[in-house]
Design a protein around this motif. Structure first.
Motif, PDB file in Angstrom:
ATOM      1  N   CYS A  72      -1.144   0.574   3.378  1.00  0.00           N
ATOM      2  CA  CYS A  72      -2.295  -0.489   3.432  1.00  0.00           C
ATOM      3  C   CYS A  72      -2.197  -0.737   2.407  1.00  0.00           C
ATOM      4  O   CYS A  72      -1.623  -2.318   1.746  1.00  0.00           O
ATOM      5  CB  CYS A  72      -3.044  -0.568   4.142  1.00  0.00           C
ATOM      6  N   ARG A 111       6.416  -0.145   2.595  1.00  0.00           N
ATOM      7  CA  ARG A 111       5.497  -0.753   2.427  1.00  0.00           C
ATOM      8  C   ARG A 111       5.387  -0.547   0.762  1.00  0.00           C
ATOM      9  O   ARG A 111       4.458   0.887   0.742  1.00  0.00           O
ATOM     10  CB  ARG A 111       4.761  -0.839   3.060  1.00  0.00           C
ATOM     11  N   LYS A 118      -3.829  -7.528  -1.348  1.00  0.00           N
ATOM     12  CA  LYS A 118      -4.873  -7.677   0.463  1.00  0.00           C
ATOM     13  C   LYS A 118      -5.432  -8.612   0.112  1.00  0.00           C
ATOM     14  O   LYS A 118      -6.559  -9.283  -0.686  1.00  0.00           O
ATOM     15  CB  LYS A 118      -6.293  -6.265   0.653  1.00  0.00           C
ATOM     16  N   HIS A 357      -2.811  -3.934  12.825  1.00  0.00           N
ATOM     17  CA  HIS A 357      -3.375  -4.572  12.345  1.00  0.00           C
ATOM     18  C   HIS A 357      -3.654  -6.090  13.322  1.00  0.00           C
ATOM     19  O   HIS A 357      -4.837  -6.534  12.929  1.00  0.00           O
ATOM     20  CB  HIS A 357      -2.590  -5.707  11.379  1.00  0.00           C
ATOM     21  N   ARG A 370      -7.945   3.303  14.063  1.00  0.00           N
ATOM     22  CA  ARG A 370      -7.342   2.197  14.835  1.00  0.00           C
ATOM     23  C   ARG A 370      -6.921   4.099  16.139  1.00  0.00           C
ATOM     24  O   ARG A 370      -6.851   4.172  15.551  1.00  0.00           O
ATOM     25  CB  ARG A 370      -6.200   2.105  14.006  1.00  0.00           C
ATOM     26  N   GLU A 399       1.306   1.162   9.426  1.00  0.00           N
ATOM     27  CA  GLU A 399       1.265   2.062   8.170  1.00  0.00           C
ATOM     28  C   GLU A 399       1.159   3.251   7.625  1.00  0.00           C
ATOM     29  O   GLU A 399       0.166   4.272   9.128  1.00  0.00           O
ATOM     30  CB  GLU A 399      -0.147   1.354   7.993  1.00  0.00           C
ATOM     31  N   ASP A 429      -6.585  -0.388   4.954  1.00  0.00           N
ATOM     32  CA  ASP A 429      -6.339  -0.023   6.375  1.00  0.00           C
ATOM     33  C   ASP A 429      -6.381   1.297   6.775  1.00  0.00           C
ATOM     34  O   ASP A 429      -5.469   2.182   5.892  1.00  0.00           O
ATOM     35  CB  ASP A 429      -5.885  -0.789   7.031  1.00  0.00           C
TER      36      ASP A 429
END
Ligand code: PEP
Ligand code: CO
Length: 450
Positions: A72, A111, A118, A357, A370, A399, A429
């Motif tokens: 993230c 990523r 952020k 997300h 999550r 992520e 995250d």
């Protein structure tokens, strides 16, 4: 102002409202750093970004699949070769699973090497009646809750550049120097992954690859000579959030005279900064890199078509990736109208699913988390929507980390609320761990094969 027709320059975003920018306390210090960044070498080359565009063009035609994955937020405190190697291992494993099962090339984008900034839902955070600026990623400030840590510090922009350069250097060595050789397919299976069901399933698949390689060699093909078996093309990406930094690394390509943001191969616009008249759309419409744009559950068909027009007026295949992050409960209803509108407007986009997300919530013990089932639910809904509209589910955007963290719930290990305390290490995250990531790859491979 007309977004599409006004002249673009690397600084034209400065005339637009720029959301999510830090309140830098010292404008002169910021300017000095941006000037210095402007003199430093590019991190990536224009030609590499053009290659990525052409690979994404294949995705837009339904001939390849995009795997975009990484943290993230990268951390200044965790620049470490082992962590990077393990992240790469998991991404290579996922790519092998997807290639093997789906029979199409996998375009691999991290990523990574620049994912430091952020967006935040609030400019400030209040703890025990003390109000301080929110943590905006290590490129801006530090997460600890003190006035010193939270004050935006321009020198961090230089540290972000330097850490991106080291990370890229290592990535290039790992992917071109033998580590990513398909003959090492077993070595990517880390011990804690190999001992799981997914790990064993992967091991079987790797044996199949070994056998295929042996067969090809026995049949007289010189596998040594084909670099595609021994090297991997791995591209970098991050959210283009801090526009001063992106502007400073934007350079004119000597071959084509086009402008490229040389901080990464691909840049994306976040859900909170995709306003059509805003600074982020203005900045990214003028660079030639492949660009992404996140789309949350409130995105309308008019907005999405207008974004396509603004970001890709010439309808160049591979230029634009639309990354949907609707939430598992919304995707099946929200996505089909967008797919139809973009198809009707004849925009050749890549559609990718970010199943992370739109599915974040706070667990009972206070961790942002999550659930693997929701992640899978959103990916399944994404595939179902594309199947029903006759469009290509072009990729996933996730992520993850190679480390054995406990940040997302569920998965084959059935991680529960109480487990989150064990190894919750993300600075932003929650990420899938190695096992959950591999598990997801097998599930996506099944969806692709259906
Ligand atoms: C992210 O990708 O880390 C992010 C903040 O996503 P979004 O803009 O979709 O919320
Ligand atoms: Co995130």
């Amino acid at each position: 102002m007309d977004t599409v027709n006004a002249p673009w320059t690397p600084t034209s975003w400065r005339d637009r409202p720029a959301m999510q920018q830090p309140q830098w306390p010292d404008a002169d210090a910021l300017d000095a750093v941006l000037k210095e960044l402007g003199t430093l070498p590019p991190l990536v080359f224009a030609g590499e970004s053009r290659d990525l565009t052409s690979r994404l063009a294949a995705v837009s035609r339904g001939e390849a699949f995009l795997l975009q994955a990484g943290d993230c937020a990268e951390s200044f405190d965790r620049l470490n070769a082992d962590i990077l190697r393990d992240k790469l291992k998991v991404i290579l494993q996922m790519a092998v699973v997807l290639t093997y099962s789906a029979g199409v090339p996998i375009v691999k984008v991290g990523r990574i090497a620049g994912q430091f900034a952020k967006p935040r839902s609030s400019d400030t955070e209040i703890v025990d009646d003390i109000e301080l600026p929110s943590f905006r990623g290590h490129i801006v400030n530090d997460a600890s809750f003190s006035p010193e840590a939270r004050t935006p510090e321009p020198k961090r922009l230089l540290q972000a550049y330097n850490q991106s350069a080291s990370t890229l250097n290592l990535l290039r060595a790992f992917t071109k120097g033998g580590f990513a050789d398909l003959r090492r397919v077993h070595a990517w299976n880390q011990e804690y992954v190999a001992s799981s069901n997914e790990g064993q399933r992967y091991e079987k698949l790797a044996e199949g690859i070994d056998a295929a390689l042996r067969f090809i060699e026995a049949a007289g093909f010189a596998t040594d000579l084909d670099e595609r078996l021994h090297q991997v093309d791995f591209y970098t990406s991050h959210e283009a959030l801090i526009l001063g930094y992106e502007e400073a690394l934007t350079r004119q390509d000597s071959l084509t005279d086009d402008w490229y943001d040389c901080s990464a191969h691909m840049l994306w616009i976040g859900e909170r900064t995709r306003q059509l008249e805003g600074a982020h759309v203005e900045f990214l419409r003028g660079v030639e890199n492949p660009v992404g744009c996140k789309l949350g559950p409130t995105a309308t068909t008019d907005e999405v078509v207008a974004l396509c027009e603004a970001l890709n007026p010439t309808k160049l295949p591979g230029r634009l990736t639309l990354i949907t992050r609707m939430g598992a409960d919304n995707i099946e209803a929200a996505l089909p109208p967008l797919l139809r509108a973009v198809a009707d407007a004849r925009h050749p986009v890549v559609w990718a699913s970010d199943p992370m997300h739109g599915n974040t919530y706070t667990s009972e013990n206070g961790h942002k988390t999550r659930h693997f089932d929701h992640v899978l639910g959103e990916v399944s809904g994404f595939f179902a929507a594309h199947r029903s509209e006759g469009t290509w589910p072009g990729g996933i955007h996730v992520e993850l980390t190679g480390e054995n963290v406990t940040e997302c719930l569920g998965g084959a290990d059935q991680l529960a609320d109480a487990d989150l305390d064990l190894r919750y290490e993300t600075i932003c995250d929650p990420r899938l761990n190695g096992r959950q990531s591999l598990d997801l790859a097998f599930r996506v491979a099944e969806l692709l094969g259906d």
